[in-house]
Design a protein around this motif. Sequence first.
Motif, mmCIF file in Angstrom:
data_model
loop_
_atom_site.group_PDB
_atom_site.id
_atom_site.type_symbol
_atom_site.label_atom_id
_atom_site.label_comp_id
_atom_site.label_asym_id
_atom_site.label_seq_id
_atom_site.Cartn_x
_atom_site.Cartn_y
_atom_site.Cartn_z
ATOM 1 N N PHE A 46 -44.482 -48.726 23.528
ATOM 2 C CA PHE A 46 -44.805 -49.995 23.098
ATOM 3 C C PHE A 46 -46.200 -50.578 23.871
ATOM 4 N N ASN A 47 -47.152 -51.351 22.713
ATOM 5 C CA ASN A 47 -47.998 -52.183 23.290
ATOM 6 C C ASN A 47 -47.166 -53.358 23.770
ATOM 7 N N ALA A 48 -47.526 -54.209 24.877
ATOM 8 C CA ALA A 48 -46.884 -55.056 25.221
ATOM 9 C C ALA A 48 -47.312 -56.371 25.816
ATOM 10 N N ALA A 49 -46.865 -57.493 25.624
ATOM 11 C CA ALA A 49 -47.241 -58.603 26.074
ATOM 12 C C ALA A 49 -46.105 -59.632 26.664
ATOM 13 N N GLY A 50 -46.381 -60.407 27.625
ATOM 14 C CA GLY A 50 -45.293 -61.393 27.940
ATOM 15 C C GLY A 50 -45.920 -62.801 27.424
ATOM 16 N N TYR A 77 -50.243 -51.050 27.430
ATOM 17 C CA TYR A 77 -50.791 -50.603 25.800
ATOM 18 C C TYR A 77 -50.314 -49.155 25.735
ATOM 19 N N ASN A 78 -50.235 -48.869 24.243
ATOM 20 C CA ASN A 78 -49.771 -47.484 23.995
ATOM 21 C C ASN A 78 -50.535 -46.370 24.402
ATOM 22 N N MET A 79 -49.873 -45.441 25.206
ATOM 23 C CA MET A 79 -50.650 -44.445 25.947
ATOM 24 C C MET A 79 -51.123 -43.143 24.896
ATOM 25 N N GLY A 112 -41.647 -49.518 28.046
ATOM 26 C CA GLY A 112 -42.873 -49.022 28.784
ATOM 27 C C GLY A 112 -42.516 -47.816 29.952
ATOM 28 N N THR A 113 -43.554 -47.296 30.496
ATOM 29 C CA THR A 113 -43.484 -46.301 31.554
ATOM 30 C C THR A 113 -44.700 -46.513 32.517
ATOM 31 N N ASP A 114 -44.634 -45.817 33.550
ATOM 32 C CA ASP A 114 -45.582 -45.652 34.509
ATOM 33 C C ASP A 114 -46.770 -44.917 33.945
ATOM 34 N N GLY A 115 -46.286 -44.011 33.208
ATOM 35 C CA GLY A 115 -47.251 -43.195 32.271
ATOM 36 C C GLY A 115 -48.264 -43.990 31.497
ATOM 37 N N SER A 116 -47.801 -44.900 30.848
ATOM 38 C CA SER A 116 -48.846 -45.971 30.154
ATOM 39 C C SER A 116 -49.835 -46.475 31.106
ATOM 40 N N GLN A 117 -49.333 -47.125 31.991
ATOM 41 C CA GLN A 117 -50.483 -47.483 32.870
ATOM 42 C C GLN A 117 -51.390 -46.597 33.656
ATOM 43 N N LEU A 118 -50.911 -45.484 33.917
ATOM 44 C CA LEU A 118 -51.585 -44.467 34.629
ATOM 45 C C LEU A 118 -52.590 -43.705 33.518
ATOM 46 N N SER A 119 -52.165 -43.754 32.273
ATOM 47 C CA SER A 119 -53.066 -43.147 31.143
ATOM 48 C C SER A 119 -54.232 -44.080 31.125
ATOM 49 N N TYR A 120 -54.219 -45.363 31.104
ATOM 50 C CA TYR A 120 -55.102 -46.193 31.026
ATOM 51 C C TYR A 120 -56.045 -46.175 32.306
ATOM 52 N N MET A 121 -55.458 -45.853 33.529
ATOM 53 C CA MET A 121 -56.311 -45.723 34.714
ATOM 54 C C MET A 121 -56.899 -44.498 34.756
ATOM 55 N N GLY A 122 -56.851 -43.636 33.698
ATOM 56 C CA GLY A 122 -57.668 -42.117 33.933
ATOM 57 C C GLY A 122 -56.787 -41.172 34.159
ATOM 58 N N LEU A 123 -55.466 -41.359 34.213
ATOM 59 C CA LEU A 123 -54.507 -40.162 34.365
ATOM 60 C C LEU A 123 -53.669 -40.143 33.197
ATOM 61 N N PRO A 124 -53.893 -39.266 32.193
ATOM 62 C CA PRO A 124 -53.215 -39.044 30.885
ATOM 63 C C PRO A 124 -51.791 -38.622 31.441
ATOM 64 N N CYS A 125 -50.812 -39.257 31.011
ATOM 65 C CA CYS A 125 -49.532 -38.821 31.561
ATOM 66 C C CYS A 125 -48.190 -39.131 30.501
#
Length: 412
Positions: A210-214, A320-322, A355-368
């Motif tokens: 998912f793309n996600a917002a609070g 966001y969506n990885m 969500g997943t840590d992989g989503s955040q990591l993907s946007y930090m430069g580590l596709p996951c």
Amino acid sequence: MQKIIDRFISYVKIDTQSNPDSDSTPSTKKQWDLANKLAEELKTIGMEDVSIDENAYVMATLPTNIDRKIPTIGFIAHFDTSPDFSGANINPKIIENYKGGDIVLNEEENIILSPSYFDDLKQYKGQTIITTDGTTLLGADDKAGITEIVTAMEYLIDNPHIHHGPVRIAFTPDEEIGRGAHKFDVKKFGAEWAYTMDGSQVGELEYENFNAAGVKVTVKGKSVHPGYAKGKMINAITIANEFLSMLPKKEMPQFTHHREGFFHFYEFKGNVEHAEINGIIRDHDRDKFDARKELLERMISDLTDRFGSIISIEIKDQYYNMKEKIEPVMHIVDIAEQAMLDLNIEPIIKPIRGGTDGSQLSYMGLPCPNIFAGGHNFHGRYEYVPAESMKKATDVIVKIVELTAKYYNDEA
């Protein structure tokens, strides 16, 4: 397989529940107990560059055993357990050669794990099922993933004939409260891509989420004596309820599946003077995600026109969506899919409704992308994991490492 079972049980017996109300990292001191144990265990099995930082992130390296250049890949799992249910004094039950019927978790409290309700159980007849005793969660989310990564690394160390490039592994705190990637040092990790071992049933391979917002809506009312309230009282509860009534009725979690997004308001508190509602927005499609945010803004604008500037909204994007970051490097998904096919595991490629840590990591430069770890019914007393599923996930890790070396040999 007994080694996998014993290792898993040694991890789940350590309470690592995270706490969303804490500002520290890790959010609970008890997470250090498993972090420190893992760091020592990795040294014992022969991993190199073992480190544990001030926030309890554990990292280690399996050096390459071939003389050509192969990309460094990684495997990641989290060691905290959900705050939704107790993770203290976990007493796992081991059901060997599962017969396919009800499993009595707790006879005294009549807590039963039944395939009539949890139909996924039916596919594990004849296997070894590890369950709770009905009073705690199990912690397969994600100590199964940790078990699989450690076991795979140990296997590769003990079998040097399997050619592989450099492998980095990491174990993280606080994933269950959305902070697992917040202090992850991508540069230090040094991998070109990685896989989180944090999915559920055998075969899961996920690179969409998912793309996600609070969302937080606040209403400021005016309280006066109800007997003399005409033209004076502004009831914050009533206006907040009107906001909720304007939401699309079928676009809520209980009516959606697959790639369908939703609005979900999960908390309502207040009185005549002040009301507050909290919720989330989820959608796999970025344009539809943005449209959902715009709809809420229009609803607030409409209510403001009717009642004045007494209602406000705060929308904060969460992740966001990885898929956006992984599609340009789809070979990393292809390698994982081929690994499963080579092991006669049917890949189940589907979007994550979460969500997943992989989503955040993907946007930090580590596709996951995310791979199955084998557990079911996470975050509660009915959680279980088949030992055979953990063995298959371990085999997938080994095969991915092997195929990556072969892929880059073929490319050369």
